[in-house]
Design an enzyme around this catalytic site. Structure first.
Site, PDB file in Angstrom:
ATOM      1  N   HIS A  26      48.296  45.399  39.936  1.00 25.96           N
ATOM      2  CA  HIS A  26      47.599  45.808  41.148  1.00 25.96           C
ATOM      3  C   HIS A  26      47.123  47.257  41.059  1.00 25.96           C
ATOM      4  O   HIS A  26      46.123  47.613  41.679  1.00 25.96           O
ATOM      5  CB  HIS A  26      48.501  45.604  42.362  1.00 25.96           C
ATOM      6  CG  HIS A  26      48.616  44.171  42.775  1.00 25.96           C
ATOM      7  ND1 HIS A  26      48.867  43.785  44.083  1.00 25.96           N
ATOM      8  CD2 HIS A  26      48.523  43.021  42.067  1.00 25.96           C
ATOM      9  CE1 HIS A  26      48.907  42.458  44.142  1.00 25.96           C
ATOM     10  NE2 HIS A  26      48.711  41.979  42.933  1.00 25.96           N
ATOM     11  N   ASN A  73      48.950  43.994  49.060  1.00 21.04           N
ATOM     12  CA  ASN A  73      50.206  44.705  48.782  1.00 21.04           C
ATOM     13  C   ASN A  73      51.162  44.771  49.976  1.00 21.04           C
ATOM     14  O   ASN A  73      52.382  44.860  49.789  1.00 21.04           O
ATOM     15  CB  ASN A  73      49.903  46.143  48.344  1.00 21.04           C
ATOM     16  CG  ASN A  73      49.101  46.213  47.069  1.00 21.04           C
ATOM     17  OD1 ASN A  73      49.255  45.377  46.177  1.00 21.04           O
ATOM     18  ND2 ASN A  73      48.217  47.199  46.969  1.00 21.04           N
ATOM     19  N   PRO A 125      42.827  40.479  42.746  1.00 20.83           N
ATOM     20  CA  PRO A 125      42.742  39.020  42.867  1.00 20.83           C
ATOM     21  C   PRO A 125      43.786  38.496  43.853  1.00 20.83           C
ATOM     22  O   PRO A 125      44.911  38.983  43.900  1.00 20.83           O
ATOM     23  CB  PRO A 125      43.026  38.536  41.444  1.00 20.83           C
ATOM     24  CG  PRO A 125      42.641  39.687  40.569  1.00 20.83           C
ATOM     25  CD  PRO A 125      42.999  40.912  41.355  1.00 20.83           C
ATOM     26  N   HIS A 175      52.497  34.854  36.092  1.00 17.10           N
ATOM     27  CA  HIS A 175      53.149  34.073  37.148  1.00 17.10           C
ATOM     28  C   HIS A 175      54.130  33.052  36.592  1.00 17.10           C
ATOM     29  O   HIS A 175      54.544  32.144  37.299  1.00 17.10           O
ATOM     30  CB  HIS A 175      52.091  33.371  38.010  1.00 17.10           C
ATOM     31  CG  HIS A 175      51.333  34.304  38.892  1.00 17.10           C
ATOM     32  ND1 HIS A 175      50.142  33.977  39.504  1.00 17.10           N
ATOM     33  CD2 HIS A 175      51.590  35.591  39.273  1.00 17.10           C
ATOM     34  CE1 HIS A 175      49.709  35.004  40.214  1.00 17.10           C
ATOM     35  NE2 HIS A 175      50.569  35.991  40.087  1.00 17.10           N
TER      36      HIS A 175
END
Length: 345
Positions: free
Chosen positions: A71, A99, A168, A199
């Protein structure tokens, strides 16, 4: 094959990453894996030790630290802007939609900075701490190790508006994901699929997936790309009207391990996030073949992940005399010295 072989292969990939990339795809910078060899040779062991300690009480902290690096890099480059708190001069990216109440691990980064300031005062940037922490977190979870390129400096600004636009999101289509990767100089095929493989460990909150389970795109039905049995499992964990902060494993098979099962899950229509399943379930997408290749060949995934991490870590770094080396990762120098918020440390 020994357990160390995948990491060894990926270290080799690190050494030759420039040969694997098309000319001009990796801009020249002053970043170097040996940047702290003389000035702070214990930087890696300090950061790794703090992550190991944190993992004892928080098994998802590794994934959280990796996500901070992601991020950060998608917003004006890898400059630790995501770590800055609100102040008179800073509108923190922590409160941007991707966030807010989601990004975590800041206290662990604080601990790393405190330890490094004790060992090597004024030397290691917060941006480099995030890059090293990402690598160590992946490796501690069973993933590859690589030679992290270092020498970034820290930004003196943040950009909440761009954070809302550039990072994203879990509910986005493949076309939108591709546009966001292209915007930061990453390719829309291998980089996208390899980095999405992050992920393979960690958790997501029910609030992130609830609409996909009950009212996908306003249809009043679940996302049709979800495996029926997996859908029922998720609905038990995330009931309609339930507690949105309940956590769900991103990888239902090996939730704390960095491996290729993420891609096998996509083939079984068991991607937790829409953005993940899009990689395999979007008809005619060029990402399908890559998912299939990584599912069947973990070493190929690890090698591609390393190269893509190096590319992402080199997005618009602050170097040379630009920026600063923060004393606190939460504050720029001016704010830090005026508040002296860490004086008791």
């Amino acid at each position: 094959m020994t357990e160390e072989m995948p990491s060894l292969r990926c270290i080799i990939a690190t050494l030759f990453f420039a040969l694997l990339l098309p000319p001009g795809s990796f801009p020249a910078t002053t970043l170097s894996p040996s940047f702290y060899d003389e000035t702070c040779p214990t930087v890696f062991s300090i950061i790794r030790g703090i992550i190991e300690q944190a993992l004892l009480s928080d098994p998802r902290i590794g994934a959280s630290l990796l996500r901070l690096h992601f991020h950060d890099c998608f917003v004006n480059g890898c400059d630790a802007s995501i770590l800055l708190d609100n102040s008179a001069t800073i509108e923190s990216e922590k409160e941007a939609a991707p966030n807010n109440n989601s990004a975590r691990g800041f206290e662990v980064v604080d601990a790393m900075k405190i330890a490094l300031e004790f060992e090597c005062p004024g030397i290691v940037s917060c941006a480099d701490i995030l890059a090293i922490a990402a690598q160590e977190a992946v490796n501690l979870a069973g993933g590859p190790s690589w030679l992290v390129l270092l020498g970034r400096r820290d930004s003196t600004t943040a950009n909440r508006t761009l954070a809302n636009l550039a990072i994203p999101a879990a509910f986005e289509t493949l076309d939108i994901l591709k546009s966001k990767f292209a915007a930061v100089g990453l390719n829309t095929s291998t980089d996208l699929v390899a980095l999405s493989g992050a992920h393979t460990f960690g958790r997501a909150q029910c609030t992130i997936v609830i609409e996909r389970l009950y009212n996908f795109n306003g249809t009043g039905k679940a996302d049709s790309t979800l495996n029926a049995a997996y859908l029922e499992t998720l609905r038990k964990v995330c009931p309609q009207g339930g507690n949105g902060s309940v956590l769900v494993n991103l990888d239902p098979t090996t939730p704390n391990t960095f491996d290729s099962n993420y891609y096998t899950n996509l083939q079984a229509q068991e991607g937790l996030l829409q953005s993940d399943q899009e990689l395999f379930s979007t008809s005619g997408a060029d990402t399908i073949e890559i998912v299939e290749r990584f599912s069947s060949n973990q070493i190929a995934f690890f090698e591609s992940f390393v190269v893509s991490m190096l590319k992402m870590g080199n997005i618009s770094p602050v170097t040379g005399t630009e920026g600063e080396i923060r004393l606190s990762c939460r504050s720029v120098h001016m704010d830090y010295t005026s508040s002296n918020k860490w004086s008791s440390s």
